[in-house]
Design a protein around this motif. Structure first.
Motif, PDB file in Angstrom:
ATOM      1  N   PRO A 285       0.849  -1.308  -0.049  1.00 39.80           N
ATOM      2  CA  PRO A 285       0.142  -0.016   0.084  1.00 39.80           C
ATOM      3  C   PRO A 285       0.971   1.092  -0.051  1.00 39.80           C
ATOM      4  O   PRO A 285       0.576   2.336  -0.361  1.00 39.80           O
ATOM      5  N   GLU A 286       2.068   1.103   0.417  1.00 39.38           N
ATOM      6  CA  GLU A 286       2.892   2.481   0.463  1.00 39.38           C
ATOM      7  C   GLU A 286       3.298   2.472  -0.925  1.00 39.38           C
ATOM      8  O   GLU A 286       3.583   3.870  -1.267  1.00 39.38           O
ATOM      9  N   THR A 287       3.881   1.707  -1.660  1.00 42.87           N
ATOM     10  CA  THR A 287       4.296   1.856  -2.891  1.00 42.87           C
ATOM     11  C   THR A 287       3.612   1.775  -4.093  1.00 42.87           C
ATOM     12  O   THR A 287       4.037   2.117  -5.470  1.00 42.87           O
ATOM     13  N   ASN A 288       2.171   0.963  -3.964  1.00 43.13           N
ATOM     14  CA  ASN A 288       1.506   0.504  -5.037  1.00 43.13           C
ATOM     15  C   ASN A 288       2.311  -0.488  -5.886  1.00 43.13           C
ATOM     16  O   ASN A 288       1.832  -0.571  -7.235  1.00 43.13           O
ATOM     17  N   LYS A 289       3.109  -1.172  -5.559  1.00 38.76           N
ATOM     18  CA  LYS A 289       3.753  -2.125  -6.453  1.00 38.76           C
ATOM     19  C   LYS A 289       3.376  -3.698  -5.900  1.00 38.76           C
ATOM     20  O   LYS A 289       2.999  -3.880  -4.711  1.00 38.76           O
ATOM     21  N   ALA A 290       3.188  -4.407  -7.166  1.00 43.83           N
ATOM     22  CA  ALA A 290       2.761  -5.964  -6.440  1.00 43.83           C
ATOM     23  C   ALA A 290       3.837  -6.461  -5.837  1.00 43.83           C
ATOM     24  O   ALA A 290       4.802  -6.452  -5.863  1.00 43.83           O
TER      25      ALA A 290
ATOM     26  N   SER B  70      -7.165 -11.372   7.961  1.00 48.02           N
ATOM     27  CA  SER B  70      -7.318 -10.777   6.775  1.00 48.02           C
ATOM     28  C   SER B  70      -5.822 -10.098   6.143  1.00 48.02           C
ATOM     29  O   SER B  70      -5.081  -9.459   6.992  1.00 48.02           O
ATOM     30  N   ARG B  71      -5.675 -10.315   4.846  1.00 50.09           N
ATOM     31  CA  ARG B  71      -4.384  -9.876   4.390  1.00 50.09           C
ATOM     32  C   ARG B  71      -4.677  -8.221   4.323  1.00 50.09           C
ATOM     33  O   ARG B  71      -5.571  -7.620   4.505  1.00 50.09           O
ATOM     34  N   VAL B  72      -3.398  -7.690   4.033  1.00 48.24           N
ATOM     35  CA  VAL B  72      -3.507  -6.085   3.720  1.00 48.24           C
ATOM     36  C   VAL B  72      -4.290  -5.872   2.517  1.00 48.24           C
ATOM     37  O   VAL B  72      -3.770  -6.311   1.507  1.00 48.24           O
ATOM     38  N   LEU B  73      -5.260  -5.046   2.776  1.00 46.87           N
ATOM     39  CA  LEU B  73      -6.134  -5.011   1.236  1.00 46.87           C
ATOM     40  C   LEU B  73      -5.694  -3.391   0.703  1.00 46.87           C
ATOM     41  O   LEU B  73      -5.315  -2.425   1.376  1.00 46.87           O
ATOM     42  N   THR B  74      -5.644  -3.284  -0.623  1.00 47.12           N
ATOM     43  CA  THR B  74      -5.333  -2.191  -1.400  1.00 47.12           C
ATOM     44  C   THR B  74      -6.643  -2.099  -2.494  1.00 47.12           C
ATOM     45  O   THR B  74      -6.980  -3.156  -2.741  1.00 47.12           O
TER      46      THR B  74
END
Length: 385
Positions: free
Chosen positions: A171-176, A333-337
């Motif tokens: 969520p910080e970098t918007n990288k997969a 739950s996983r970290v959601l983005t």
């Protein structure tokens, strides 16, 4: 989300009965009528139905998400009976933005007829993935030109709720973040292991596996999917179906899939927040949850009396392994983005899973390619904003 008919059956009629002075108008999001258009039209939204993912994808960007803490306190709403795993994914900066109404739990359906035909023992709650693989091998075969497959699932649905809670995007970098040991573990132990049979690979290449292979053509012995099929069992399932809990990983005994819940929230722009909170308080009450549990909506409450009546409005309830619905504990739950679905739908479901199942790619290559593809697609979406 729910069709107008489903909304009326699940929520509308019960709200009207409990609160005859409150007028409920349901707006169904469609391709022609999306959230942005409803907001632009000046329509006031008081409450909304959402998933945890849609909260971040739709309602936070639209400035409709509301921290419910103050209203919960003001209206003395008791959330202590809610399984904590349902609240974690809808917290933003530690504050709860939605309350869970029901879960669409994952279970492992199985066709007793196929197991009986091949003299194989039925699956059980608490099986490990390794044990499920062994059972699957006993079913998988080509007989009379018909390719039988021991176990399959809807990949994109399972990927969203995998038991090790692996995330898709930072969520910080918007990288997969999928070319890593967490996803390697899932792909090796599930998608790779179950598709080493040449017959399965041939079938996957010629005609990709789907729901109908389990519930119409009856060539799959076990199929992992949501409890929703049980609500429409007569048309969705074979006559001799039953369920077992989703297999667990041996290093994570008793850990079930992540929450797959429907939530309700209150709009930050609503002028009727107190009335909306009274409705929401009712929707998580034992009174309402008991009614819906009987109808096959899986309760997010830990209250045993509510769980005990699950599916009791259905004739099959006494004959099926309903306890499988509540086996173990939900995984965190996983970290959601807001970009998760790009990875799930495009990079994983449409490419990596299929290439592995067809025997075209090894796990490391598939994950490396998935991460590259996902990052390109995320950047394309970011550049359009």
């Amino acid at each position: 989300m729910a069709s107008p008919e489903q909304f009326e059956e699940r929520y509308g009629q019960h709200i009207k009965q409990k609160f005859p002075n409150i007028n409920i108008t349901y707006i169904n999001q469609t391709d022609e009528q999306k959230l942005e258009q409803v907001i632009a039209s000046g329509t006031q939204i008081d409450m909304y139905l959402s998933s945890a993912g849609e909260l971040r994808e739709d309602y936070v960007p639209a400035n409709l998400a509301l921290d419910l803490t103050a209203l919960i306190e003001k209206h003395a709403v008791d959330i202590s009976a809610i399984e904590p795993a349902y609240l974690e994914p809808v917290k933003i900066d530690g504050k709860v933005n939605l309350l869970p109404l029901s879960d669409n739990k994952f279970v492992m359906y199985y066709n007793k007829g196929i197991f009986d035909r091949f003299g194989v023992e039925y699956p059980k709650d608490g099986m490990t993935w390794d044990e499920a693989l062994e059972l699957s091998k006993k079913i998988t075969r080509n007989e009379g030109g018909k390719q039988y497959i021991g176990l399959w699932m809807s990949p994109k649905h399972y990927l969203r709720v995998a038991q090790n809670s692996a995330g898709f995007v930072d969520p910080e970098t918007n990288k997969a973040t999928v070319n890593n040991d967490q996803w390697k573990f899932i792909f090796e132990n599930v998608f790779y292991d179950f598709t080493r049979d040449p017959g399965v690979q041939k079938r996957a290449t010629e005609d990709w596996l789907a729901h109908v292979d389990f519930n119409r053509d009856f060539i799959i012995g076990m199929y992992i999917y949501t409890s929703g099929w049980m609500q429409d069992a007569e048309s969705s399932l074979a006559m001799d179906w039953d369920i077992a809990a989703v297999p667990t990983f041996k290093d994570m005994p008793g850990v079930n899939t992540q929450p797959n819940a429907t939530y309700a929230g209150i709009s930050a722009l609503s002028k009727n927040q107190d009335a909306a909170m009274e409705v929401l308080k009712y929707l998580i009450s034992e009174e309402y949850q008991t009614i819906m549990s009987k109808k096959g909506m899986i309760t997010p409450l830990t209250t045993q009396s509510v769980r005990d009546v699950a599916f009791s409005d259905y004739p099959f309830a006494s004959e099926k392994n309903i306890d499988a619905l509540y086996y173990g504990k939900p995984a965190p739950s996983r970290v959601l983005t807001q970009f998760d679905e790009i990875v799930i739908e495009d990079a994983f479901d449409k490419d990596a899973v299929r290439q592995i199942a067809m025997g075209n790619l090894d796990v490391n290559t598939a994950l490396r390619r998935a991460e590259e593809n996902a990052n390109k697609l995320i950047q394309e979406q970011l550049s359009q904003k």
